[in-house]
Enzyme design. Structure first.
Site, mmCIF file in Angstrom:
data_model
loop_
_atom_site.group_PDB
_atom_site.id
_atom_site.type_symbol
_atom_site.label_atom_id
_atom_site.label_comp_id
_atom_site.label_asym_id
_atom_site.label_seq_id
_atom_site.Cartn_x
_atom_site.Cartn_y
_atom_site.Cartn_z
ATOM 1 N N LYS A 13 0.837 -1.210 0.000
ATOM 2 C CA LYS A 13 0.000 0.000 0.000
ATOM 3 C C LYS A 13 0.871 1.259 0.000
ATOM 4 O O LYS A 13 0.664 2.169 -0.797
ATOM 5 C CB LYS A 13 -0.920 0.034 1.237
ATOM 6 C CG LYS A 13 -1.832 -1.165 1.356
ATOM 7 C CD LYS A 13 -2.708 -1.085 2.599
ATOM 8 C CE LYS A 13 -1.945 -1.127 3.910
ATOM 9 N NZ LYS A 13 -1.253 -2.401 4.181
ATOM 10 N N ARG A 88 -9.430 0.959 8.771
ATOM 11 C CA ARG A 88 -8.919 -0.363 9.128
ATOM 12 C C ARG A 88 -9.997 -1.203 9.811
ATOM 13 O O ARG A 88 -9.788 -2.367 10.081
ATOM 14 C CB ARG A 88 -7.853 -0.138 10.149
ATOM 15 C CG ARG A 88 -6.404 -0.412 10.085
ATOM 16 C CD ARG A 88 -5.711 -1.093 9.071
ATOM 17 N NE ARG A 88 -4.410 -1.454 9.542
ATOM 18 C CZ ARG A 88 -3.307 -0.768 9.289
ATOM 19 N NH1 ARG A 88 -3.333 0.332 8.584
ATOM 20 N NH2 ARG A 88 -2.157 -1.205 9.727
ATOM 21 N N ARG A 123 12.115 -5.233 4.282
ATOM 22 C CA ARG A 123 11.684 -3.828 4.205
ATOM 23 C C ARG A 123 12.595 -2.921 5.037
ATOM 24 O O ARG A 123 13.009 -3.258 6.140
ATOM 25 C CB ARG A 123 10.255 -3.680 4.709
ATOM 26 C CG ARG A 123 9.884 -2.202 4.829
ATOM 27 C CD ARG A 123 8.451 -1.928 4.924
ATOM 28 N NE ARG A 123 7.800 -2.631 6.008
ATOM 29 C CZ ARG A 123 6.481 -2.591 6.178
ATOM 30 N NH1 ARG A 123 5.720 -1.925 5.343
ATOM 31 N NH2 ARG A 123 5.943 -3.251 7.174
ATOM 32 N N ARG A 156 11.646 -1.727 10.528
ATOM 33 C CA ARG A 156 10.577 -1.329 11.445
ATOM 34 C C ARG A 156 10.468 -2.326 12.588
ATOM 35 O O ARG A 156 10.576 -3.528 12.370
ATOM 36 C CB ARG A 156 9.249 -1.287 10.686
ATOM 37 C CG ARG A 156 8.737 0.104 10.473
ATOM 38 C CD ARG A 156 7.604 0.150 9.505
ATOM 39 N NE ARG A 156 6.427 -0.580 9.921
ATOM 40 C CZ ARG A 156 5.278 -0.559 9.239
ATOM 41 N NH1 ARG A 156 5.189 0.150 8.136
ATOM 42 N NH2 ARG A 156 4.233 -1.244 9.642
ATOM 43 N N ARG A 167 -0.107 -9.409 12.963
ATOM 44 C CA ARG A 167 -0.726 -8.334 12.163
ATOM 45 C C ARG A 167 -1.607 -8.918 11.052
ATOM 46 O O ARG A 167 -2.649 -8.379 10.722
ATOM 47 C CB ARG A 167 0.357 -7.428 11.565
ATOM 48 C CG ARG A 167 0.982 -6.517 12.622
ATOM 49 C CD ARG A 167 2.300 -5.927 12.171
ATOM 50 N NE ARG A 167 2.177 -5.056 11.030
ATOM 51 C CZ ARG A 167 3.193 -4.729 10.233
ATOM 52 N NH1 ARG A 167 4.397 -5.240 10.457
ATOM 53 N NH2 ARG A 167 2.999 -3.913 9.227
HETATM 54 P P1 AP5 Z 1 4.879 -1.583 1.781
HETATM 55 O O1 AP5 Z 1 4.519 -0.724 0.616
HETATM 56 O O2 AP5 Z 1 5.668 -0.974 2.882
HETATM 57 O O3 AP5 Z 1 3.570 -2.324 2.326
HETATM 58 P P2 AP5 Z 1 2.334 -1.774 3.129
HETATM 59 O O4 AP5 Z 1 1.133 -2.470 2.573
HETATM 60 O O5 AP5 Z 1 2.306 -0.278 3.157
HETATM 61 O O6 AP5 Z 1 2.682 -2.405 4.523
HETATM 62 P P3 AP5 Z 1 2.618 -1.844 5.997
HETATM 63 O O7 AP5 Z 1 3.313 -2.870 6.848
HETATM 64 O O8 AP5 Z 1 3.118 -0.444 6.092
HETATM 65 O O9 AP5 Z 1 1.132 -1.884 6.251
HETATM 66 P P4 AP5 Z 1 0.469 -1.971 7.575
HETATM 67 O O10 AP5 Z 1 -0.874 -1.755 7.049
HETATM 68 O O11 AP5 Z 1 0.625 -3.168 8.401
HETATM 69 O O12 AP5 Z 1 1.233 -0.875 8.449
HETATM 70 P P5 AP5 Z 1 0.872 0.599 8.849
HETATM 71 O O13 AP5 Z 1 2.099 1.400 8.810
HETATM 72 O O14 AP5 Z 1 -0.324 1.081 8.109
HETATM 73 O O15 AP5 Z 1 5.624 -2.880 1.208
HETATM 74 C C1 AP5 Z 1 6.189 -3.827 2.073
HETATM 75 C C2 AP5 Z 1 7.593 -4.222 1.568
HETATM 76 O O16 AP5 Z 1 7.470 -4.936 0.339
HETATM 77 C C3 AP5 Z 1 8.478 -3.001 1.258
HETATM 78 O O17 AP5 Z 1 9.779 -3.297 1.619
HETATM 79 C C4 AP5 Z 1 8.351 -2.814 -0.257
HETATM 80 O O18 AP5 Z 1 9.500 -2.224 -0.822
HETATM 81 C C5 AP5 Z 1 8.147 -4.251 -0.726
HETATM 82 N N1 AP5 Z 1 7.277 -4.325 -1.880
HETATM 83 C C6 AP5 Z 1 6.159 -3.595 -2.115
HETATM 84 N N2 AP5 Z 1 5.617 -3.944 -3.293
HETATM 85 C C7 AP5 Z 1 6.382 -4.952 -3.794
HETATM 86 C C8 AP5 Z 1 6.341 -5.736 -4.968
HETATM 87 N N3 AP5 Z 1 5.387 -5.602 -5.872
HETATM 88 N N4 AP5 Z 1 7.288 -6.668 -5.152
HETATM 89 C C9 AP5 Z 1 8.261 -6.832 -4.239
HETATM 90 N N5 AP5 Z 1 8.371 -6.117 -3.112
HETATM 91 C C10 AP5 Z 1 7.448 -5.192 -2.883
HETATM 92 O O19 AP5 Z 1 0.401 0.396 10.365
HETATM 93 C C11 AP5 Z 1 1.301 0.039 11.407
HETATM 94 C C12 AP5 Z 1 0.552 -0.044 12.711
HETATM 95 O O20 AP5 Z 1 -0.051 1.236 13.014
HETATM 96 C C13 AP5 Z 1 -0.630 -1.024 12.733
HETATM 97 O O21 AP5 Z 1 -0.222 -2.333 13.045
HETATM 98 C C14 AP5 Z 1 -1.527 -0.397 13.813
HETATM 99 O O22 AP5 Z 1 -1.080 -0.717 15.107
HETATM 100 C C15 AP5 Z 1 -1.342 1.097 13.597
HETATM 101 N N6 AP5 Z 1 -2.349 1.666 12.691
HETATM 102 C C16 AP5 Z 1 -2.117 2.280 11.494
HETATM 103 N N7 AP5 Z 1 -3.267 2.687 10.927
HETATM 104 C C17 AP5 Z 1 -4.253 2.327 11.786
HETATM 105 C C18 AP5 Z 1 -5.674 2.448 11.742
HETATM 106 N N8 AP5 Z 1 -6.294 3.036 10.700
HETATM 107 N N9 AP5 Z 1 -6.382 1.952 12.800
HETATM 108 C C19 AP5 Z 1 -5.764 1.395 13.848
HETATM 109 N N10 AP5 Z 1 -4.432 1.229 13.940
HETATM 110 C C20 AP5 Z 1 -3.684 1.694 12.926
#
Ligand code: AP5
Length: 212
Positions: A13, A88, A123, A156, A167
């Site tokens: 994402k 979420r 990552r 991270r 997760r």
């Molecule tokens: P990346 O693009 O970083 O993936 P992502 O989907 O953004 O993953 P996240 O881990 O950031 O999502 P998340 O939803 O768990 O975390 P968030 O920060 O929102 O890609 C991942 C890796 O793969 C990278 O290294 C990238 O380079 C690689 N990659 C990407 N595309 C690729 C491809 N096509 N081929 C190969 N490699 C590829 O949330 C973190 C925490 O915050 C949550 O656990 C929660 O506690 C809290 N939080 C955040 N938002 C909320 C909410 N709305 N409500 C409640 N809690 C929340």
């Protein structure tokens, strides 16, 4: 254009949000990045969010809805934005609806669980600007240094394998129901995440009708 990106942790994402943001000149709004910033700065909000984030659980709806509401009211969000990691839960989606926000598309990036874990271990994220990299699939030009701002690209804390599994469980239980929520509105688009970042971007742009 107001977009929502849906998908499991590590589905890409953040990576695709950056590409869309650069192309359409609208901001990527990542609740995860905002929460990590608050934790890093030791703010009251960060202190409240830290325990849930460390364990891979969700931060409370109340906190996240509050920061999102403030963020989309900022000037740079006037012409549209990309919501990365929000909503979420169904409660967050309902809160967004009640803010009167019109969403143009909800784009789900689908990636199988077994590929998620490999992605997370490689990552790296800039601790200064939040830009996301992968040691193999999207490396920084200089090892450990962010291409965009020169900050340190680090692993991270919640990318430890056991936290990633928890997760994924949380995603299935609390976030996956949003697919049905948005399918009913006719706005849900699904793209299969590819092995290469650029190949996924191509599919994402096609799905959204963006010229590459
Ligand atoms: P990346 O693009 O970083 O993936 P992502 O989907 O953004 O993953 P996240 O881990 O950031 O999502 P998340 O939803 O768990 O975390 P968030 O920060 O929102 O890609 C991942 C890796 O793969 C990278 O290294 C990238 O380079 C690689 N990659 C990407 N595309 C690729 C491809 N096509 N081929 C190969 N490699 C590829 O949330 C973190 C925490 O915050 C949550 O656990 C929660 O506690 C809290 N939080 C955040 N938002 C909320 C909410 N709305 N409500 C409640 N809690 C929340």
């Amino acid at each position: 254009m107001n977009l929502i990106l849906l998908g499991a942790p590590g589905a890409g994402k953040g990576t695709q949000a950056e590409a869309i943001s650069a192309k359409l000149s609208i901001p990527q709004i990542s609740t995860g990045n905002m929460l990590r910033e608050a934790v890093k700065n030791g703010t009251e909000l960060g202190l409240k969010a830290k325990a849930a984030m460390d364990s891979g659980d969700l931060v409370s709806d109340e906190i996240v809805i509050g920061i999102l509401k403030d963020r989309i009211a900022e000037d740079d969000a006037k012409n549209g934005y990309i919501l990365d990691g929000f909503p979420r839960t169904v409660a967050q989606a309902e809160a967004l609806d009640s803010m009167g926000v019109t969403i143009d598309h909800v784009l789900e990036i689908h990636v199988a669980d077994e590929r998620i874990c490999a992605r997370m271990s490689g990552r790296r994220v800039c601790e200064k600007c939040g830009a996301s990299y992968h040691v193999e699939y999207k490396p920084t030009k200089v090892e450990g240094i962010c291409d965009k701002c020169g900050g340190k690209a680090v692993q991270r804390a919640d990318d430890a394998p056991e936290t990633v599994l928890s997760r994924l469980e949380v995603y299935k239980e609390k976030t996956a129901p949003l697919k049905e929520y948005y399918a009913k509105t006719g706005k849900l688009l699904t793209v299969e995440g590819q092995e290469e970042v650029a190949d996924t971007t191509k599919l994402v742009f096609e799905a959204l009708g963006i010229q590459g």
